[in-house]
Enzyme design. Structure first.
Site: not given
Ligand code: ASP
Length: 322
Positions: A150, A201-202, A178-181
Site C-alpha cells: 500500500t 502496509t502489510g 475483501r477489504v483490507g486495513d
Molecule cells: N495492507 C494492504 C491490505 O491488506 C496490503 C499491503 O499494504 O501490503 O490490503
C-alpha cells in the site's frame, strides 16, 4: 517546518513533486492526495491504482483513504472498480458529513455521480502477473496472497496542518469484496494535528488486529518519539499474534509527529520508505528489524537502479509497456 513520509520506494516521484508545493507553503491535504494520485497513475507500480494486482476473479478492486488531522474528517473507499483515482474519491468523501466509507457498487455509483474520471484499471501486465500466479500457485504451492503493498503517506505543512492518505489494490488474488486495513480508519491510517499521523502496509488482516495506526498516534501523544511508537507497536503486535494467533504476516508502518520528526517500524527483511522535509531532500531509505529495533539507511544507487529494472521486468518473457 514541513515534512512528508511515505511507504515504499514507489512513493518517490510523487513525494518529490509535492515537496515543492510544501516548500512553497502548500497544504498537507493536497500534498498527500496529489502524491498518492501520482502513484495510482503509474502503471508499473503493481499494487496501487492503474495496473494494480487483481483479485482471484481477475478484477481490480481498489481501496483508498484520506484523513485530515485538523478536523479529524476522513473519507474512504473499498472495492472501487474502474475509477482512475480512488484517493481523490476518498478525499471528496471526507468533506461529506455522513457516508464516509463507501464500498463496491455504492462507492462506484457515488464516484461516477460526482464526475470522477472512469478508467479501465486492469492492464495487460496485471493480467500477465495474474496468469503467472495462477500457475505458480498450482505448480509450486505458493501462497496466492503474496505480492501486495500500500502506498501510505503522512504530511505536515508549514501551517501545522497534517493529513494522511492511502491507496492499494490490496492482497493479490484476494476474494471479491475483501477489504483490507488501508481504508479502515485507525488501522491503515490515522492523523491528529495535535499529535501526528501514521499509516501501515502489510497483511491487512493482521494490521487490523492491532488498530495499528491509531495505536501509534496515541503512543506519540503519550510522549513516545515517533520511532519508539512505530517500533513498539509493530514488535508488540507481532509478539501477541505469534503467541495467541500462531502466526503473523508482514507489518510495516511509518509515522510523523507534529514537529516533523518521523519513525518507521517493520518486521520484514527490506522495507523501503521515502521521506522529505524542509531539511531533507526526498530520500529513499531501506529499513529492517535488528533485534528489537528497526534500523534504516539510505538506499544506494545499485538498489535504486535494480528497483527500476525489476518493476519493468518481462513476465514469462513478455515485455509490457504498461
Ligand atoms: N495492507 C494492504 C491490505 O491488506 C496490503 C499491503 O499494504 O501490503 O490490503
Amino acid at each position: 517546518m514541513w515534512g512528508i513520509i511515505a511507504t515504499w520506494r514507489m512513493a518517490l516521484e510523487g513525494v518529490t513533486r509535492v515537496s515543492t508545493q510544501l516548500e512553497r507553503g502548500g497544504d498537507a491535504a493536497s500534498a498527500v492526495v496529489d502524491a498518492v494520485a501520482d502513484v495510482e497513475d503509474f502503471p508499473f507500480y503493481k499494487s496501487v491504482g492503474f495496473g494494480g494486482l487483481p483479485s482471484e476473479n481477475c478484477e481490480v478492486e481498489l481501496d483508498a483513504a484520506f484523513m485530515d488531522g485538523g478536523s479529524l474528517a476522513f473519507g474512504a473507499v473499498g472495492n472501487l472498480v474502474d475509477i482512475a483515482n480512488p484517493v481523490k474519491v476518498a478525499h471528496a468523501l471526507s468533506r461529506e458529513r455522513f457516508n464516509s466509507l463507501l464500498v463496491g457498487k455504492g462507492a462506484r455509483e457515488w464516484a461516477v455521480e460526482q464526475g470522477f474520471a472512469q478508467k479501465k484499471m486492469l492492464t495487460e501486465r496485471a493480467i500477465g502477473h495474474y496468469k503467472k500466479r495462477c500457475r505458480d500457485t498450482i505448480d509450486q504451492g505458493l501462497s496466492p496472497y503474496d505480492g501486495h503493498d500500500t502506498v501510505g503517506m503522512v504530511s505536515l505543512d508549514r501551517q501545522g496542518g497534517m493529513s494522511v492518505a492511502t491507496s492499494t489494490s490490496g492482497l493479490f488474488m484476494k476474494r471479491r469484496g475483501r477489504v483490507g486495513d488501508s481504508p479502515i480508519i485507525g488501522s491503515g491510517f490515522y492523523c491528529d494535528n495535535e499529535i501526528g499521523g501514521a499509516t501501515a502496509t502489510g497483511v491487512g488482516e493482521d494490521l487490523m488486529k492491532g488498530c495499528t495506526s491509531y495505536e501509534i498516534v496515541q503512543r506519540m501523544g503519550r510522549g513516545m518519539t515517533p520511532q519508539q511508537a512505530a517500533d513498539s507497536v509493530v514488535l508488540e503486535l507481532e509478539d501477541k499474534l505469534m503467541k495467541r494467533f500462531g502466526r503473523c504476516g508482514d507489518l510495516s508502518v511509518v509515522c510523523m509527529d507534529k514537529d516533523g520528526h518521523f519513525g518507521v517500524g517493520t518486521n520484514i527483511k527490506t522495507f523501503s520508505f521515502v521521506v522529505a522535509t524542509s531539511q531533507l531532500m526526498p530520500t529513499v531509505y531501506l529499513a529492517e528489524r535488528v533485534n528489537e529495533h528497526t534500523i534504516y539507511q539510505r538506499a544506494d544507487e545499485i538498489w535504486l537502479a535494480d528497483y527500476e529494472q525489476r518493476i519493468r521486468e518481462p513476465i514469462d518473457g513478455v515485455l509490457y509497456y504498461d
